[in-house]
Design a protein around this motif. Sequence first.
Motif, PDB file in Angstrom:
ATOM      1  N   MET A 277       0.946  -1.314   0.004  1.00  0.00           N
ATOM      2  CA  MET A 277      -0.080  -0.131  -0.152  1.00  0.00           C
ATOM      3  C   MET A 277       0.740   1.282  -0.122  1.00  0.00           C
ATOM      4  O   MET A 277       0.593   2.257  -0.772  1.00  0.00           O
ATOM      5  CB  MET A 277      -1.124   0.044   1.193  1.00  0.00           C
ATOM      6  CG  MET A 277      -1.939   1.261   1.392  1.00  0.00           C
ATOM      7  SD  MET A 277      -3.176   1.047   0.128  1.00  0.00           S
ATOM      8  CE  MET A 277      -3.984   2.603   0.907  1.00  0.00           C
ATOM      9  N   ASN A 278       1.860   1.427   1.007  1.00  0.00           N
ATOM     10  CA  ASN A 278       2.554   2.237   1.023  1.00  0.00           C
ATOM     11  C   ASN A 278       3.440   2.630  -0.194  1.00  0.00           C
ATOM     12  O   ASN A 278       4.055   3.871  -0.452  1.00  0.00           O
ATOM     13  CB  ASN A 278       3.612   2.427   2.355  1.00  0.00           C
ATOM     14  CG  ASN A 278       2.978   2.651   3.670  1.00  0.00           C
ATOM     15  OD1 ASN A 278       1.789   3.130   3.387  1.00  0.00           O
ATOM     16  ND2 ASN A 278       3.669   2.441   4.645  1.00  0.00           N
TER      17      ASN A 278
ATOM     18  N   ILE B 221       0.562   3.938  -3.691  1.00  0.00           N
ATOM     19  CA  ILE B 221       0.145   5.129  -3.567  1.00  0.00           C
ATOM     20  C   ILE B 221       0.892   6.141  -4.165  1.00  0.00           C
ATOM     21  O   ILE B 221       0.641   6.999  -5.054  1.00  0.00           O
ATOM     22  CB  ILE B 221      -0.647   5.295  -2.504  1.00  0.00           C
ATOM     23  CG1 ILE B 221      -1.705   4.335  -1.876  1.00  0.00           C
ATOM     24  CG2 ILE B 221      -1.244   6.641  -2.365  1.00  0.00           C
ATOM     25  CD1 ILE B 221      -2.458   4.573  -0.653  1.00  0.00           C
ATOM     26  N   PRO B 222       2.342   6.177  -3.580  1.00  0.00           N
ATOM     27  CA  PRO B 222       3.172   7.137  -4.195  1.00  0.00           C
ATOM     28  C   PRO B 222       3.275   6.759  -5.566  1.00  0.00           C
ATOM     29  O   PRO B 222       3.321   7.880  -6.646  1.00  0.00           O
ATOM     30  CB  PRO B 222       4.484   6.893  -3.402  1.00  0.00           C
ATOM     31  CG  PRO B 222       3.902   6.336  -2.126  1.00  0.00           C
ATOM     32  CD  PRO B 222       2.732   5.452  -2.586  1.00  0.00           C
TER      33      PRO B 222
ATOM     34  N   ALA C 257       0.117  10.311 -11.858  1.00  0.00           N
ATOM     35  CA  ALA C 257      -0.809  11.346 -12.238  1.00  0.00           C
ATOM     36  C   ALA C 257      -0.224  12.586 -12.300  1.00  0.00           C
ATOM     37  O   ALA C 257      -0.667  13.498 -13.261  1.00  0.00           O
ATOM     38  CB  ALA C 257      -1.782  11.561 -10.885  1.00  0.00           C
ATOM     39  N   LEU C 258       0.925  12.770 -11.713  1.00  0.00           N
ATOM     40  CA  LEU C 258       1.643  14.249 -11.877  1.00  0.00           C
ATOM     41  C   LEU C 258       2.527  14.078 -13.126  1.00  0.00           C
ATOM     42  O   LEU C 258       2.225  15.326 -14.025  1.00  0.00           O
ATOM     43  CB  LEU C 258       2.933  14.262 -10.765  1.00  0.00           C
ATOM     44  CG  LEU C 258       3.713  15.476 -11.208  1.00  0.00           C
ATOM     45  CD1 LEU C 258       2.839  16.813 -11.025  1.00  0.00           C
ATOM     46  CD2 LEU C 258       4.758  15.584 -10.025  1.00  0.00           C
TER      47      LEU C 258
ATOM     48  N   GLY D  46      -0.042  14.946 -16.316  1.00  0.00           N
ATOM     49  CA  GLY D  46      -0.471  16.591 -16.504  1.00  0.00           C
ATOM     50  C   GLY D  46       0.575  17.437 -17.184  1.00  0.00           C
ATOM     51  O   GLY D  46       0.436  18.526 -17.079  1.00  0.00           O
ATOM     52  N   CYS D  47       1.838  16.795 -17.317  1.00  0.00           N
ATOM     53  CA  CYS D  47       2.952  17.535 -17.826  1.00  0.00           C
ATOM     54  C   CYS D  47       3.047  17.990 -19.242  1.00  0.00           C
ATOM     55  O   CYS D  47       4.101  18.437 -19.477  1.00  0.00           O
ATOM     56  CB  CYS D  47       4.168  16.904 -17.311  1.00  0.00           C
ATOM     57  SG  CYS D  47       4.440  17.298 -15.452  1.00  0.00           S
ATOM     58  N   THR D  48       2.134  17.501 -19.996  1.00  0.00           N
ATOM     59  CA  THR D  48       2.139  17.810 -21.282  1.00  0.00           C
ATOM     60  C   THR D  48       1.880  19.104 -21.689  1.00  0.00           C
ATOM     61  O   THR D  48       1.191  19.784 -21.270  1.00  0.00           O
ATOM     62  CB  THR D  48       1.215  16.786 -22.077  1.00  0.00           C
ATOM     63  OG1 THR D  48       1.434  15.438 -21.795  1.00  0.00           O
ATOM     64  CG2 THR D  48       1.483  17.075 -23.821  1.00  0.00           C
ATOM     65  N   LYS D  49       3.017  19.728 -22.493  1.00  0.00           N
ATOM     66  CA  LYS D  49       2.874  21.304 -22.598  1.00  0.00           C
ATOM     67  C   LYS D  49       1.912  21.238 -23.691  1.00  0.00           C
ATOM     68  O   LYS D  49       2.429  20.906 -24.903  1.00  0.00           O
ATOM     69  CB  LYS D  49       4.357  21.876 -22.808  1.00  0.00           C
ATOM     70  CG  LYS D  49       4.234  23.186 -23.101  1.00  0.00           C
ATOM     71  CD  LYS D  49       5.599  23.963 -22.810  1.00  0.00           C
ATOM     72  CE  LYS D  49       5.472  25.624 -23.101  1.00  0.00           C
ATOM     73  NZ  LYS D  49       6.829  25.973 -23.075  1.00  0.00           N
ATOM     74  N   GLU D  50       1.112  22.120 -23.838  1.00  0.00           N
ATOM     75  CA  GLU D  50       0.096  22.550 -25.128  1.00  0.00           C
ATOM     76  C   GLU D  50       0.907  23.330 -25.873  1.00  0.00           C
ATOM     77  O   GLU D  50       1.584  24.451 -25.752  1.00  0.00           O
ATOM     78  CB  GLU D  50      -1.062  23.424 -24.638  1.00  0.00           C
ATOM     79  CG  GLU D  50      -2.048  22.957 -25.643  1.00  0.00           C
ATOM     80  CD  GLU D  50      -3.702  23.505 -24.967  1.00  0.00           C
ATOM     81  OE1 GLU D  50      -4.488  23.197 -25.595  1.00  0.00           O
ATOM     82  OE2 GLU D  50      -3.410  24.186 -23.812  1.00  0.00           O
ATOM     83  N   ALA D  51       1.099  23.239 -27.217  1.00  0.00           N
ATOM     84  CA  ALA D  51       1.899  24.156 -28.214  1.00  0.00           C
ATOM     85  C   ALA D  51       1.175  24.005 -29.468  1.00  0.00           C
ATOM     86  O   ALA D  51       0.001  23.204 -29.812  1.00  0.00           O
ATOM     87  CB  ALA D  51       2.897  23.449 -28.273  1.00  0.00           C
ATOM     88  N   PRO D  52       1.580  24.877 -30.364  1.00  0.00           N
ATOM     89  CA  PRO D  52       0.985  24.979 -31.942  1.00  0.00           C
ATOM     90  C   PRO D  52       1.115  23.519 -32.359  1.00  0.00           C
ATOM     91  O   PRO D  52       1.983  22.957 -32.485  1.00  0.00           O
ATOM     92  CB  PRO D  52       1.620  26.148 -32.392  1.00  0.00           C
ATOM     93  CG  PRO D  52       2.050  27.001 -31.579  1.00  0.00           C
ATOM     94  CD  PRO D  52       2.367  25.869 -30.217  1.00  0.00           C
TER      95      PRO D  52
ATOM     96  N   GLU E 284      -1.780  28.221 -36.574  1.00  0.00           N
ATOM     97  CA  GLU E 284      -1.767  28.814 -35.427  1.00  0.00           C
ATOM     98  C   GLU E 284      -0.588  29.916 -35.136  1.00  0.00           C
ATOM     99  O   GLU E 284      -0.670  30.358 -34.070  1.00  0.00           O
ATOM    100  CB  GLU E 284      -1.589  27.590 -34.257  1.00  0.00           C
ATOM    101  CG  GLU E 284      -3.058  27.010 -34.349  1.00  0.00           C
ATOM    102  CD  GLU E 284      -3.112  25.674 -33.246  1.00  0.00           C
ATOM    103  OE1 GLU E 284      -4.011  25.383 -32.809  1.00  0.00           O
ATOM    104  OE2 GLU E 284      -1.783  25.009 -33.259  1.00  0.00           O
ATOM    105  N   LEU E 285       0.379  29.837 -36.255  1.00  0.00           N
ATOM    106  CA  LEU E 285       1.627  30.656 -35.955  1.00  0.00           C
ATOM    107  C   LEU E 285       1.227  31.723 -36.678  1.00  0.00           C
ATOM    108  O   LEU E 285       2.114  32.806 -36.841  1.00  0.00           O
ATOM    109  CB  LEU E 285       2.667  30.032 -36.488  1.00  0.00           C
ATOM    110  CG  LEU E 285       3.254  28.832 -35.626  1.00  0.00           C
ATOM    111  CD1 LEU E 285       4.385  28.091 -36.116  1.00  0.00           C
ATOM    112  CD2 LEU E 285       3.616  29.190 -34.132  1.00  0.00           C
TER     113      LEU E 285
END
Lengths: 211, 179
Positions: A1-2, A5-6, A12-13, A16-22, A27-28
């Motif tokens: 368990m210990n 969970i980490p 999860a972290l 979420g790290c994908t950087k949105e870009a053109p 879009e440029l």
Amino acid sequence: MNKLIPAISVCALLSGCTKEAPVFIDELDLTYTNFSPSFDFQAQRTYYIPDSVVFLQDDLPPGQLPDMVNPLYGDRILQRLRSNLNQRGWTQTTNYLVADMVLFPTANKTVVTNYWYNWGMWGWGFPGWGGGWGWGYPGFWPPTVTTHRTGTLFVQMAYPGDIDQNGYMPVMWTLIVDGMLEGSTASVLGRLDATIDQGFTQSPYLTLSAN
Amino acid sequence: MAQGTFFTMRYQVAVPVGSFRDYIQQTSGRGFNMGIRTVPSDNVAVGVDLAWQGFQERKDFDTYTFGTASVSGVQFRYQNTFQFSGQAEYFLNSGEDLMPYVSMGAGALRVRRTTTFGLFEVNEAPWQFMLKPGIGCTYYLSRNSELVLGMDYVVGFRSGDMEGQSFLGFNIGFVFRTS
């Protein structure tokens, strides 16, 4: 368990790290316009536009004509400028000496360009106006434009009726379209149309009243 | 709550609020928070936090007018915030499996903002004074670890030309005790 969970929280972290870009090249694309707030566009009716788009070059030797933009693109630019102006009540004239306004379309692919480039780039095409002139920007100031692998279209709408004693021709409207010389030919032409149209859309003062 | 030292590691989701929301509205799923505490009494913990939260948003094609100039295009907005704060927590139900707490932090918020517009980029990097009140709870997992759930209100204060950059953070993580 210990330990589980980490691990879940690290996943999860990272998720979420994908950087949105053109993603798409359009879009440029950027359309910039500016104008002299003190100038009465409504008092003007005619314009002159050259039959080629000048390709801006650094250090053009005196007396040497600049290159022109490939007509495939240059003609499209000129056609689009004309159609937008005509739709807004302007009348084209073939004699720049009697035109109310003169348009100077140029393009480049250099790294950094000052929009107030040397008048000499145009002196060859307007013999009645001589040389040694510069641009004046009454009431506003255009930016320095940085380009990369893409290009920039510059259009200056100048008012020859008010050339000052120092030989400065006042530029009353500017259009800069940046980022349009990449992609397939069809893509570039389509984006040229859209960005030039946008330049006029965001410049409602260029629409002349009917009378 | 046993006296000693403990560490916290938390993953955080954050929602921009106030004037920060005028710049970016999109919720951020990119954040973490690390802290160390000493426990001088049964109900109180004091220490420091280091935290980061990354925000971003694509702004659809639009026209922006500044005086006589108008610019049209697609914008991409990025903002990283780094938080450095002194922290204090007050625990209820000390010694129980479930321990609610209230907290207060104060320190510095480093903002790194990048706005891309076509091929152009504008960067800003101010420091702001920051307060960080919060609430949450810990839940006993083992003799040396606890689960922690919390909500922090990161309040940035105006500096220079930039308004205070504030957001609500919802975090989950673990407490690791050394003794």
